[in-house]
Design a protein around this motif. Structure first.
Motif, PDB file in Angstrom:
ATOM      1  N   PRO A 242       0.811  -1.223   0.000  1.00 45.88           N
ATOM      2  CA  PRO A 242       0.000   0.000   0.000  1.00 45.88           C
ATOM      3  C   PRO A 242       0.845   1.273   0.000  1.00 45.88           C
ATOM      4  O   PRO A 242       1.961   1.300   0.525  1.00 45.88           O
ATOM      5  CB  PRO A 242      -0.811  -0.124   1.295  1.00 45.88           C
ATOM      6  N   SER A 243       0.307   2.308  -0.599  1.00 47.46           N
ATOM      7  CA  SER A 243       0.873   3.643  -0.463  1.00 47.46           C
ATOM      8  C   SER A 243       0.027   4.392   0.556  1.00 47.46           C
ATOM      9  O   SER A 243      -1.087   3.985   0.882  1.00 47.46           O
ATOM     10  CB  SER A 243       0.882   4.368  -1.805  1.00 47.46           C
ATOM     11  N   TYR A 244       0.567   5.493   1.089  1.00 49.86           N
ATOM     12  CA  TYR A 244      -0.113   6.212   2.158  1.00 49.86           C
ATOM     13  C   TYR A 244      -0.235   7.696   1.799  1.00 49.86           C
ATOM     14  O   TYR A 244       0.679   8.287   1.211  1.00 49.86           O
ATOM     15  CB  TYR A 244       0.653   6.072   3.476  1.00 49.86           C
ATOM     16  N   SER A 245      -1.359   8.274   2.177  1.00 51.33           N
ATOM     17  CA  SER A 245      -1.566   9.701   1.993  1.00 51.33           C
ATOM     18  C   SER A 245      -2.219  10.272   3.247  1.00 51.33           C
ATOM     19  O   SER A 245      -2.733   9.530   4.091  1.00 51.33           O
ATOM     20  CB  SER A 245      -2.436   9.988   0.761  1.00 51.33           C
ATOM     21  N   GLN A 246      -2.204  11.597   3.353  1.00 57.48           N
ATOM     22  CA  GLN A 246      -2.684  12.249   4.574  1.00 57.48           C
ATOM     23  C   GLN A 246      -3.164  13.654   4.257  1.00 57.48           C
ATOM     24  O   GLN A 246      -2.504  14.404   3.521  1.00 57.48           O
ATOM     25  CB  GLN A 246      -1.550  12.311   5.601  1.00 57.48           C
ATOM     26  N   ALA A 247      -4.324  14.026   4.799  1.00 50.89           N
ATOM     27  CA  ALA A 247      -4.799  15.400   4.661  1.00 50.89           C
ATOM     28  C   ALA A 247      -3.936  16.325   5.512  1.00 50.89           C
ATOM     29  O   ALA A 247      -3.524  15.970   6.620  1.00 50.89           O
ATOM     30  CB  ALA A 247      -6.255  15.507   5.094  1.00 50.89           C
ATOM     31  N   PHE A 248      -3.680  17.509   4.976  1.00 52.55           N
ATOM     32  CA  PHE A 248      -2.880  18.511   5.689  1.00 52.55           C
ATOM     33  C   PHE A 248      -3.471  19.874   5.404  1.00 52.55           C
ATOM     34  O   PHE A 248      -3.685  20.248   4.247  1.00 52.55           O
ATOM     35  CB  PHE A 248      -1.423  18.461   5.237  1.00 52.55           C
TER      36      PHE A 248
END
Length: 282
Positions: A242-248
């Protein structure tokens, strides 16, 4: 809201006129001049607003009742997240470390406005006027919320800036340990900080900060950030991990930064996240 991770293991902007010059480099020693509301000794330089290319924008927004503006973006955090998993490091520590590293690489986000009352030159005028000046901090620290061990309340923790992630992890752990021995909200953001929070439960698409009451002055020139939930993006179709992303979310003072500067800062932060394998090995 607060971070729950206590339970878990651009270059200088062009065309800026600054009196006496500004040193974009910083180190781990404390500097000379005490900044407002800070427990650190941080040096700063005054911006010559009269010759500053941002003077028209600064004058336009300087006295605005709501000069802060912000954006919410999606950060790609795969490299930093996987490296933390591999080494047993706190991703919370890593995200704050890379944020302060970016802030100390990009001058516009270190601009601060200082305001003081100025007595009128007219002896018959008893009103006070506001006098503002702009300074650029040589070093920026991070002030973030941390969840207390009761799992219900939070407080603020000041994380000292560092070039070294090993040093940052050590001082962050010590700061959080000391925080858990205390009560109340603790450290409030000084002008040599960015301050914010973490919402690891929510993958938000926008965010609005609450403001204190009129008896507490707010320095809108201090940037405010929010991290959201880290989301695993499945790559099952390709068979890859999996790849990961995040709201900022980031709010800044419009008199100090426009969309151009916000874009440059976020691009630099994403670059540092992409280079986590190198930067977190320091």
């Amino acid at each position: 809201m607060a971070d729950s991770s206590t339970n878990n293991k651009g270059n200088k902007d062009q065309g800026i006129s600054v009196t006496n010059g500004v040193n974009d480099n910083y180190n781990d020693k404390h500097d000379k001049d005490v900044t407002k509301g800070s427990s650190f000794m941080t040096e700063c330089r005054e911006v010559d607003v009269a010759t500053w290319n941002r003077k028209p924008a600064f004058d336009f927004f300087a006295n605005s009742p709501q000069p802060a503006w912000g954006v919410t973006v999606r950060l790609q955090v795969t490299n930093a997240k996987k490296l933390c998993q591999q080494h047993g490091w706190s991703y919370f520590h890593a995200s704050l470390f890379l944020l302060q590293l970016t802030a100390n690489q990009y001058e516009p986000i270190r601009y601060r406005i200082r305001t003081k009352a100025r007595q009128s030159d007219d002896d018959n005028d008893t009103t006070q006027q506001q006098q503002q000046k702009v300074v650029v901090m040589d070093k920026i620290h991070i002030d973030s919320t941390v969840l207390r061990r009761d799992g219900e309340t939070f407080g603020f923790v000041l994380f000292p800036a560092s070039h070294s992630f090993a040093t940052f992890r050590q001082t962050a752990t010590q700061a959080i340990d000391a925080f858990h021995q205390s009560q109340g909200l603790e450290d409030m953001a000084g002008e040599d900080t960015m301050y914010g929070t973490v919402l690891p439960w929510i993958d938000f698409t926008s965010f609005e900060h609450a403001m204190p009451g009129p008896k507490i002055s707010v320095n809108h020139s201090i940037p405010r950030f929010v991290f959201g939930k880290v989301v695993a993006d499945s790559n099952s179709n390709t068979g890859q991990s999996p790849s990961y992303s995040q709201a900022f979310c980031l709010h800044v003072h419009h008199g100090l930064m426009d969309g151009l500067h916000m874009g440059r800062f976020l691009e630099l932060y994403q670059t540092n996240l992409d280079n986590a394998e190198h930067l977190l090995q320091t």
